[in-house]
Design a protein around this motif. Structure first.
Motif, PDB file in Angstrom:
ATOM      1  N   PRO A 165     -14.543  -4.253   5.866  1.00  0.00           N
ATOM      2  CA  PRO A 165     -13.914  -3.259   4.990  1.00  0.00           C
ATOM      3  C   PRO A 165     -13.138  -3.972   3.886  1.00  0.00           C
ATOM      4  O   PRO A 165     -12.360  -4.887   4.173  1.00  0.00           O
ATOM      5  CB  PRO A 165     -12.948  -2.520   5.920  1.00  0.00           C
TER       6      PRO A 165
ATOM      7  N   ILE B 279     -11.281  10.352   0.365  1.00  0.00           N
ATOM      8  CA  ILE B 279     -10.876   8.991   0.778  1.00  0.00           C
ATOM      9  C   ILE B 279     -12.063   8.302   1.455  1.00  0.00           C
ATOM     10  O   ILE B 279     -12.721   8.882   2.324  1.00  0.00           O
ATOM     11  CB  ILE B 279      -9.662   9.059   1.732  1.00  0.00           C
ATOM     12  N   ASP B 280     -12.328   7.080   1.033  1.00  0.00           N
ATOM     13  CA  ASP B 280     -13.502   6.384   1.559  1.00  0.00           C
ATOM     14  C   ASP B 280     -13.269   4.878   1.493  1.00  0.00           C
ATOM     15  O   ASP B 280     -12.491   4.401   0.665  1.00  0.00           O
ATOM     16  CB  ASP B 280     -14.728   6.765   0.717  1.00  0.00           C
ATOM     17  N   VAL B 281     -13.982   4.153   2.355  1.00  0.00           N
ATOM     18  CA  VAL B 281     -13.834   2.689   2.383  1.00  0.00           C
ATOM     19  C   VAL B 281     -15.180   2.043   2.127  1.00  0.00           C
ATOM     20  O   VAL B 281     -16.207   2.485   2.637  1.00  0.00           O
ATOM     21  CB  VAL B 281     -13.259   2.232   3.744  1.00  0.00           C
ATOM     22  N   ARG B 282     -15.169   1.000   1.314  1.00  0.00           N
ATOM     23  CA  ARG B 282     -16.415   0.281   1.013  1.00  0.00           C
ATOM     24  C   ARG B 282     -16.318  -1.128   1.602  1.00  0.00           C
ATOM     25  O   ARG B 282     -15.286  -1.787   1.493  1.00  0.00           O
ATOM     26  CB  ARG B 282     -16.530   0.271  -0.515  1.00  0.00           C
TER      27      ARG B 282
ATOM     28  N   TYR C 254       0.840  -1.209   0.000  1.00  0.00           N
ATOM     29  CA  TYR C 254       0.000   0.000   0.000  1.00  0.00           C
ATOM     30  C   TYR C 254       0.864   1.244   0.000  1.00  0.00           C
ATOM     31  O   TYR C 254       0.559   2.219  -0.674  1.00  0.00           O
ATOM     32  CB  TYR C 254      -0.965  -0.005   1.195  1.00  0.00           C
TER      33      TYR C 254
ATOM     34  N   ILE D 125     -10.521   0.511  -0.414  1.00  0.00           N
ATOM     35  CA  ILE D 125     -10.311   1.920  -0.087  1.00  0.00           C
ATOM     36  C   ILE D 125     -10.110   2.668  -1.397  1.00  0.00           C
ATOM     37  O   ILE D 125      -9.495   2.152  -2.330  1.00  0.00           O
ATOM     38  CB  ILE D 125      -9.116   2.121   0.876  1.00  0.00           C
ATOM     39  N   LYS D 126     -10.683   3.874  -1.449  1.00  0.00           N
ATOM     40  CA  LYS D 126     -10.482   4.664  -2.659  1.00  0.00           C
ATOM     41  C   LYS D 126     -10.129   6.095  -2.279  1.00  0.00           C
ATOM     42  O   LYS D 126     -10.458   6.563  -1.187  1.00  0.00           O
ATOM     43  CB  LYS D 126     -11.728   4.636  -3.544  1.00  0.00           C
TER      44      LYS D 126
ATOM     45  N   ARG E 211      -5.801   3.754   5.459  1.00  0.00           N
ATOM     46  CA  ARG E 211      -6.368   5.103   5.396  1.00  0.00           C
ATOM     47  C   ARG E 211      -5.326   6.145   5.850  1.00  0.00           C
ATOM     48  O   ARG E 211      -5.168   7.191   5.235  1.00  0.00           O
ATOM     49  CB  ARG E 211      -7.619   5.179   6.282  1.00  0.00           C
TER      50      ARG E 211
ATOM     51  N   GLU F 111      -8.081  -1.352   7.417  1.00  0.00           N
ATOM     52  CA  GLU F 111      -8.693  -0.072   7.057  1.00  0.00           C
ATOM     53  C   GLU F 111      -7.942   1.123   7.663  1.00  0.00           C
ATOM     54  O   GLU F 111      -7.568   2.061   6.965  1.00  0.00           O
ATOM     55  CB  GLU F 111     -10.156  -0.048   7.491  1.00  0.00           C
TER      56      GLU F 111
END
Ligand code: SAM
Ligand code: GLN
Length: 286
Positions: A275, A265-268, A223, A278-279, A253, A249
């Motif tokens: 989780p 920035i957001d997590v789906r 990452y 991440i985008k 993040r 996560e």
């Protein structure tokens, strides 16, 4: 022996060693062995199978009893809306990974990206790249992997799915072989830490490629590199989407926030509520 008897016997032997999906595995493997559709032969459970067929099936059962994954035995795995060929050179694509495909498609739709340029780092069987190419016929997709064996499999899958013209495959370490700028970068990198690797189930640890799973001591090694290096290959407002492990996560993040080049920035979560993706969007400079 009849199909019913042989299925019961295989199911029991799988259960005895603790294989979770024993019945389904027995059915899928017998269908593969007999070259029949699973639902078809289940309609005729009293059909007898020949001695040769029985001998072949016993060999297959013996492989599964040693925890070889069903997908490596059959050489195929369903992903998204199609079937991929797989072998021990590639990770077996996981259903959870469909979430990153969904997220990339959402971005294309909401941002009106009609001809997106998409990069998939560590494509493995080609799962993510091929799903996106299939759903977005005007997209141009570049897919990379460090493993030459994986690229043989992913290129074969592209040919089988009629997507070979739309997806370019290149071999190399992360961004090293990549030229150009993209609207979306996706990756499901290795993310298993040292300690977790030792605890993986035998079907994963003993059969799937270590270089597809193991990241290093902490699990977030890829990452750091992907987040810092992606910014050089993204358009302004371009998106980076990464699959993450269920407990990563917070760490990932933080890496994205600390990098300073991403917003939104957001997590789906995946369908198990964990989780999974991440985008972040590359900030407009200046
Ligand atoms: N994208 C596929 C999927 O989702 O099913 C495969 C994901 S697998 C977890 C990670 C992939 O990254 C493997 O195919 C592995 O060979 C590849 N990989 C590992 N290290 C790499 C590196 N340094 N550069 C490019 N690819 C790498
Ligand atoms: N989800 C995979 C597993 O738990 C790991 C995939 C990865 O490392 N990217 O087996």
């Amino acid at each position: 022996m009849t199909i019913r008897e042989i299925l019961n016997e295989a199911t029991h032997s799988f259960e005895a060693v603790g294989i979770p999906s024993a019945r389904l595995d027995a059915e899928v493997l017998l269908a593969f062995c007999l070259k029949l559709d699973r639902l078809e032969f289940l309609k005729n459970p009293e059909t007898k199978i020949s001695k040769t067929q029985l001998a072949d099936f016993k060999k297959i059962v013996a492989r599964r009893l040693k925890w070889e994954p069903v997908a490596y035995i059959t050489g195929r795995k369903e992903f998204w809306s199609f079937t991929l060929e797989v072998n021990q050179g590639v990770l077996i694509p996981r259903p959870d990974t469909e979430v990153i495909v969904e997220e990339a498609l959402n971005i294309c739709r909401t941002q009106n990206l009609s001809k997106p340029r998409i990069l998939d780092i560590g494509t493995g069987s080609g799962a993510i790249a091929l799903a996106l190419a299939r759903e977005l016929p005007d997209a141009k997709v570049v897919a990379t992997d460090i493993s030459p064996a994986a690229l043989i499999v992913s290129q074969k899958n592209a040919l089988n799915l009629g997507l070979a013209k739309q997806v370019e495959f290149i071999q190399g370490d992360l961004f090293e072989p990549v030229n150009g700028i993209f609207d979306i970068i996706v990756s499901n990198p290795p993310y298993i830490a040292d300690r977790e690797y030792q605890e993986l189930p035998p079907g994963v640890k003993d059969y799937e490629p270590k270089e597809a799973l193991w990241a290093g001591q902490t699990g977030v090694e890829f990452y750091e590199k992907l987040i810092y290096q992606s910014k050089n290959h993204l358009n302004e407002n371009g998106w980076l989407l990464l699959e993450i492990g269920a407990r990563q996560e917070e760490n990932v993040r933080k890496i994205m926030e600390d990098c300073g080049n991403y917003n939104s920035i957001d997590v789906r979560n995946d369908y198990a509520g964990l989780p999974r993706v991440i985008k972040g969007r590359k900030k407009v400079s200046g």
